[in-house]
Write an enzyme that holds these catalytic residues in place. Structure first.
Site, mmCIF file in Angstrom:
data_model
loop_
_atom_site.group_PDB
_atom_site.id
_atom_site.type_symbol
_atom_site.label_atom_id
_atom_site.label_comp_id
_atom_site.label_asym_id
_atom_site.label_seq_id
_atom_site.Cartn_x
_atom_site.Cartn_y
_atom_site.Cartn_z
ATOM 1 N N ASP A 41 31.580 21.789 -36.444
ATOM 2 C CA ASP A 41 32.164 20.833 -37.400
ATOM 3 C C ASP A 41 33.514 20.903 -37.123
ATOM 4 O OD1 ASP A 41 31.255 20.654 -40.598
ATOM 5 O OD2 ASP A 41 33.295 20.538 -40.540
ATOM 6 N N ASP B 84 36.498 17.459 -32.912
ATOM 7 C CA ASP B 84 35.920 16.181 -33.222
ATOM 8 C C ASP B 84 34.996 15.647 -32.355
ATOM 9 O OD1 ASP B 84 36.090 13.366 -33.415
ATOM 10 O OD2 ASP B 84 38.029 13.060 -33.689
ATOM 11 N N ASN C 78 24.243 14.994 -37.417
ATOM 12 C CA ASN C 78 24.607 14.869 -39.126
ATOM 13 C C ASN C 78 25.884 14.566 -39.427
ATOM 14 O OD1 ASN C 78 23.815 15.348 -42.144
ATOM 15 N ND2 ASN C 78 25.460 16.765 -41.419
ATOM 16 N N TYR D 10 30.463 1.069 -41.872
ATOM 17 C CA TYR D 10 29.479 2.233 -42.043
ATOM 18 C C TYR D 10 27.979 1.484 -41.751
ATOM 19 C CZ TYR D 10 26.991 5.958 -44.210
ATOM 20 O OH TYR D 10 26.251 7.315 -44.652
ATOM 21 N N LYS E 47 25.197 3.049 -39.241
ATOM 22 C CA LYS E 47 24.144 3.356 -39.348
ATOM 23 C C LYS E 47 23.046 2.614 -39.014
ATOM 24 C CE LYS E 47 25.648 7.381 -41.428
ATOM 25 N NZ LYS E 47 25.368 8.605 -40.507
#
Length: 252
Positions: free
Chosen positions: A37, A63, A90, A156, A160
């Site tokens: 994370d 990162d 994720n 975005y 995706k």
């Protein structure tokens, strides 16, 4: 679930939201979890929660769009837990529902780098370890925005759709090597992810009417349950699947 006991699992974005819920679920299945994370405090808190319950976990902070961080994540899984059995890509960020003509170079490059390049870098790094074992599972977090054009802004949405393509490419490239790659496509979900939204902009004004169909907002654990299922032997014949977890939004 089957096949997860003592497995080595990497969960990115594991400090909050869907990632945290997935990390805890994998730990409950007695998997060893690397929590990756950007937020060190959140990652440490999840590791502490897992170890307090008797599980094994390690945190890696950084990162994930940087190759050096990816290398550190994979090295931690290999050194601490003996390899990589499961990768959960994720981690992600939102855009501002920005329309194409209004997207800045900075927004485009950052969203694509985090949402698409990072999963590619991680997959590229873990596949050799899975090939050595003759098996493995990769689960990517796509989005409703990977299935349609009306669920997010340009950057975005493109990122995706790219995750969907990455999922299918990995699935076909390594299907004979025992590596399965699938994805979930979450609908509206309660998480900490934030969108820098300007409701007066062309993108948000155009997209908002479509949001009336999104249905019930899910909990992060509902998404995590499907991630763990796809990673487990219970899904042994699922490969290249992009599974909407959206209370039927994709069926509207």
């Amino acid at each position: 679930m089957t096949g997860l006991d003592n497995s080595s699992v990497i969960v990115t974005g594991g400090g909050s939201g869907i990632g945290r819920a997935a990390a805890l679920r994998f730990a409950a299945e007695r998997a060893n979890v690397v929590v990756a994370d950007l937020d060190g405090d959140r990652a440490a808190a999840v590791v502490e929660e897992i170890t307090a319950a008797g599980g094994a976990a390690a945190a890696v902070v950084g990162d994930l769009s940087e190759q050096a961080v990816v290398d550190r994540v994979v090295a931690t899984a290999v050194e601490a837990f003996g390899g990589v059995d499961v990768l959960v890509n994720n981690a992600g960020i939102m855009d501002g529902m920005t329309a194409t003509a209004d997207v800045t170079d900075e927004e485009w490059e950052r969203v694509l780098r985090v949402n698409l390049t990072a999963p590619f870098l991680l997959a590229r790094a873990v596949v050799p370890h899975m090939l050595a074992k003759g098996r493995g599972a990769i689960v990517n977090t796509a989005s409703e925005a990977g299935l349609r054009g009306s669920a997010a802004g340009t950057a975005y949405t493109v990122s995706k759709h790219g995750v969907v393509g990455l999922t299918k490419s990995l699935a076909i490239m390594y299907r004979t090597a025992g590596i399965r790659t699938n994805a979930i496509a979450p609908g509206a979900t309660t998480t900490a992810i934030a969108s820098p939204l300007d409701r007066t902009g062309h993108g948000p004004k155009t997209l908002m009417p479509y949001m009336a169909n999104l249905g019930r907002v899910s909990g992060a654990d509902e998404q995590a349950a499907v991630i763990v299922f796809l990673a487990s032997d219970a899904a042994s014949n699922l490969n290249g699947v992009v599974l909407p977890v959206d209370n039927g939004w994709s069926a509207v």
